[in-house]
Scaffold this motif. Structure first.
Motif, PDB file in Angstrom:
ATOM      1  N   PHE A  11     -17.181  20.384 -35.722  1.00 42.07           N
ATOM      2  CA  PHE A  11     -17.695  19.599 -36.834  1.00 42.07           C
ATOM      3  C   PHE A  11     -19.071  20.086 -37.257  1.00 42.07           C
ATOM      4  O   PHE A  11     -19.693  20.896 -36.587  1.00 42.07           O
ATOM      5  CB  PHE A  11     -17.766  18.106 -36.471  1.00 42.07           C
ATOM      6  CG  PHE A  11     -16.438  17.511 -36.166  1.00 42.07           C
ATOM      7  CD1 PHE A  11     -15.562  17.201 -37.182  1.00 42.07           C
ATOM      8  CD2 PHE A  11     -16.048  17.281 -34.867  1.00 42.07           C
ATOM      9  CE1 PHE A  11     -14.325  16.657 -36.916  1.00 42.07           C
ATOM     10  CE2 PHE A  11     -14.813  16.738 -34.585  1.00 42.07           C
ATOM     11  CZ  PHE A  11     -13.944  16.422 -35.611  1.00 42.07           C
ATOM     12  N   MET A  12     -19.529  19.565 -38.366  1.00 43.18           N
ATOM     13  CA  MET A  12     -20.835  19.928 -38.905  1.00 43.18           C
ATOM     14  C   MET A  12     -21.695  18.672 -38.959  1.00 43.18           C
ATOM     15  O   MET A  12     -21.287  17.668 -39.534  1.00 43.18           O
ATOM     16  CB  MET A  12     -20.653  20.508 -40.312  1.00 43.18           C
ATOM     17  CG  MET A  12     -21.845  21.196 -40.876  1.00 43.18           C
ATOM     18  SD  MET A  12     -22.211  22.775 -40.100  1.00 43.18           S
ATOM     19  CE  MET A  12     -20.846  23.777 -40.578  1.00 43.18           C
ATOM     20  N   TRP A  36     -22.379  11.792 -41.378  1.00 39.88           N
ATOM     21  CA  TRP A  36     -21.236  12.488 -40.783  1.00 39.88           C
ATOM     22  C   TRP A  36     -20.244  12.842 -41.886  1.00 39.88           C
ATOM     23  O   TRP A  36     -19.738  13.956 -41.937  1.00 39.88           O
ATOM     24  CB  TRP A  36     -20.566  11.616 -39.724  1.00 39.88           C
ATOM     25  CG  TRP A  36     -19.429  12.330 -39.047  1.00 39.88           C
ATOM     26  CD1 TRP A  36     -19.514  13.202 -38.001  1.00 39.88           C
ATOM     27  CD2 TRP A  36     -18.046  12.265 -39.405  1.00 39.88           C
ATOM     28  NE1 TRP A  36     -18.253  13.679 -37.687  1.00 39.88           N
ATOM     29  CE2 TRP A  36     -17.330  13.107 -38.534  1.00 39.88           C
ATOM     30  CE3 TRP A  36     -17.336  11.572 -40.372  1.00 39.88           C
ATOM     31  CZ2 TRP A  36     -15.958  13.279 -38.603  1.00 39.88           C
ATOM     32  CZ3 TRP A  36     -15.960  11.738 -40.443  1.00 39.88           C
ATOM     33  CH2 TRP A  36     -15.288  12.580 -39.558  1.00 39.88           C
ATOM     34  N   GLN A  37     -19.982  11.893 -42.784  1.00 41.10           N
ATOM     35  CA  GLN A  37     -19.082  12.154 -43.905  1.00 41.10           C
ATOM     36  C   GLN A  37     -19.650  13.259 -44.793  1.00 41.10           C
ATOM     37  O   GLN A  37     -18.916  14.131 -45.266  1.00 41.10           O
ATOM     38  CB  GLN A  37     -18.870  10.891 -44.738  1.00 41.10           C
ATOM     39  CG  GLN A  37     -18.075   9.831 -44.027  1.00 41.10           C
ATOM     40  CD  GLN A  37     -18.058   8.521 -44.791  1.00 41.10           C
ATOM     41  OE1 GLN A  37     -19.034   8.170 -45.461  1.00 41.10           O
ATOM     42  NE2 GLN A  37     -16.961   7.794 -44.686  1.00 41.10           N
ATOM     43  N   LEU A  38     -20.940  13.227 -45.025  1.00 42.90           N
ATOM     44  CA  LEU A  38     -21.591  14.272 -45.821  1.00 42.90           C
ATOM     45  C   LEU A  38     -21.416  15.632 -45.161  1.00 42.90           C
ATOM     46  O   LEU A  38     -21.136  16.632 -45.832  1.00 42.90           O
ATOM     47  CB  LEU A  38     -23.079  13.945 -45.998  1.00 42.90           C
ATOM     48  CG  LEU A  38     -23.904  14.914 -46.815  1.00 42.90           C
ATOM     49  CD1 LEU A  38     -23.368  15.027 -48.236  1.00 42.90           C
ATOM     50  CD2 LEU A  38     -25.360  14.474 -46.829  1.00 42.90           C
ATOM     51  N   LYS A  44     -16.152  21.414 -45.601  1.00 48.52           N
ATOM     52  CA  LYS A  44     -14.949  21.734 -46.372  1.00 48.52           C
ATOM     53  C   LYS A  44     -15.290  22.441 -47.685  1.00 48.52           C
ATOM     54  O   LYS A  44     -14.505  23.227 -48.189  1.00 48.52           O
ATOM     55  CB  LYS A  44     -14.151  20.466 -46.646  1.00 48.52           C
ATOM     56  CG  LYS A  44     -13.516  19.911 -45.388  1.00 48.52           C
ATOM     57  CD  LYS A  44     -12.788  18.628 -45.647  1.00 48.52           C
ATOM     58  CE  LYS A  44     -12.203  18.101 -44.344  1.00 48.52           C
ATOM     59  NZ  LYS A  44     -11.454  16.882 -44.517  1.00 48.52           N
ATOM     60  N   SER A  45     -16.461  22.161 -48.226  1.00 52.32           N
ATOM     61  CA  SER A  45     -16.826  22.766 -49.512  1.00 52.32           C
ATOM     62  C   SER A  45     -17.149  24.252 -49.392  1.00 52.32           C
ATOM     63  O   SER A  45     -17.119  24.969 -50.387  1.00 52.32           O
ATOM     64  CB  SER A  45     -18.017  22.031 -50.130  1.00 52.32           C
ATOM     65  OG  SER A  45     -19.195  22.287 -49.402  1.00 52.32           O
ATOM     66  N   LYS A  46     -17.427  24.725 -48.203  1.00 52.13           N
ATOM     67  CA  LYS A  46     -17.716  26.152 -48.015  1.00 52.13           C
ATOM     68  C   LYS A  46     -16.535  27.027 -48.392  1.00 52.13           C
ATOM     69  O   LYS A  46     -16.699  28.192 -48.724  1.00 52.13           O
ATOM     70  CB  LYS A  46     -18.082  26.433 -46.550  1.00 52.13           C
ATOM     71  CG  LYS A  46     -19.432  25.961 -46.152  1.00 52.13           C
ATOM     72  CD  LYS A  46     -19.698  26.353 -44.724  1.00 52.13           C
ATOM     73  CE  LYS A  46     -21.116  26.064 -44.325  1.00 52.13           C
ATOM     74  NZ  LYS A  46     -21.398  26.515 -42.964  1.00 52.13           N
ATOM     75  N   LYS A  47     -15.341  26.454 -48.369  1.00 53.42           N
ATOM     76  CA  LYS A  47     -14.137  27.221 -48.661  1.00 53.42           C
ATOM     77  C   LYS A  47     -13.916  27.432 -50.155  1.00 53.42           C
ATOM     78  O   LYS A  47     -13.034  28.165 -50.556  1.00 53.42           O
ATOM     79  CB  LYS A  47     -12.922  26.527 -48.057  1.00 53.42           C
ATOM     80  CG  LYS A  47     -13.006  26.409 -46.545  1.00 53.42           C
ATOM     81  CD  LYS A  47     -11.861  25.610 -45.990  1.00 53.42           C
ATOM     82  CE  LYS A  47     -12.031  25.444 -44.484  1.00 53.42           C
ATOM     83  NZ  LYS A  47     -11.028  24.566 -43.922  1.00 53.42           N
ATOM     84  N   ARG A  48     -14.700  26.765 -50.987  1.00 51.99           N
ATOM     85  CA  ARG A  48     -14.535  26.855 -52.442  1.00 51.99           C
ATOM     86  C   ARG A  48     -15.680  27.667 -53.046  1.00 51.99           C
ATOM     87  O   ARG A  48     -16.828  27.515 -52.652  1.00 51.99           O
ATOM     88  CB  ARG A  48     -14.555  25.464 -53.071  1.00 51.99           C
ATOM     89  CG  ARG A  48     -13.506  24.533 -52.566  1.00 51.99           C
ATOM     90  CD  ARG A  48     -12.243  24.747 -53.323  1.00 51.99           C
ATOM     91  NE  ARG A  48     -11.285  23.705 -52.963  1.00 51.99           N
ATOM     92  CZ  ARG A  48     -10.127  23.590 -53.539  1.00 51.99           C
ATOM     93  NH1 ARG A  48      -9.771  24.402 -54.489  1.00 51.99           N
ATOM     94  NH2 ARG A  48      -9.290  22.665 -53.164  1.00 51.99           N
ATOM     95  N   PRO A  49     -15.379  28.490 -54.047  1.00 52.08           N
ATOM     96  CA  PRO A  49     -16.443  29.252 -54.712  1.00 52.08           C
ATOM     97  C   PRO A  49     -17.302  28.336 -55.597  1.00 52.08           C
ATOM     98  O   PRO A  49     -16.885  27.243 -55.990  1.00 52.08           O
ATOM     99  CB  PRO A  49     -15.682  30.271 -55.553  1.00 52.08           C
ATOM    100  CG  PRO A  49     -14.323  29.685 -55.745  1.00 52.08           C
ATOM    101  CD  PRO A  49     -14.052  28.811 -54.551  1.00 52.08           C
ATOM    102  N   ALA A  50     -18.484  28.801 -55.929  1.00 46.48           N
ATOM    103  CA  ALA A  50     -19.432  28.007 -56.721  1.00 46.48           C
ATOM    104  C   ALA A  50     -18.857  27.608 -58.075  1.00 46.48           C
ATOM    105  O   ALA A  50     -19.073  26.485 -58.536  1.00 46.48           O
ATOM    106  CB  ALA A  50     -20.736  28.776 -56.907  1.00 46.48           C
TER     107      ALA A  50
END
Length: 87
Positions: A11-12, A36-38, A44-50
């Motif tokens: 987790f992060m 924790w939710q943030l 998960k957002s790291k997997k999407r491009p800007a």
């Protein structure tokens, strides 16, 4: 730095500087969102491009304006936005 992402197992964790608290989104009750939710969202957002996030924010901004001005039904507009983002 206002926000640090610290890996903890699979987790992060999010570590916020005290002055960053005012930037956190708030719930209807006025309390800030769970960090924790943030952290999960950030991970998960790291997997999407800007460009995906720019498009998503733009779309949600347009949908919000339509709902606030009464140009669109809230549920239908949000459902269509989710479909567009996941297509």
């Amino acid at each position: 730095k206002l926000l640090r992402l610290v890996p903890k197992g699979s987790f992060m964790n999010v570590q916020l500087a005290p002055e960053a608290e005012s930037y956190l989104p708030r719930k209807k009750s006025g309390e800030t969102v769970n960090t924790w939710q943030l952290g999960q969202v950030c991970q998960k957002s790291k997997k999407r491009p800007a460009h995906f996030w720019v498009r998503a924010v733009d779309l949600l901004h347009r949908v919000h304006r339509q709902i606030v001005t009464g140009q669109a039904d809230k549920q239908r507009a949000l459902e269509l936005a989710v479909l567009e983002l996941t297509a």
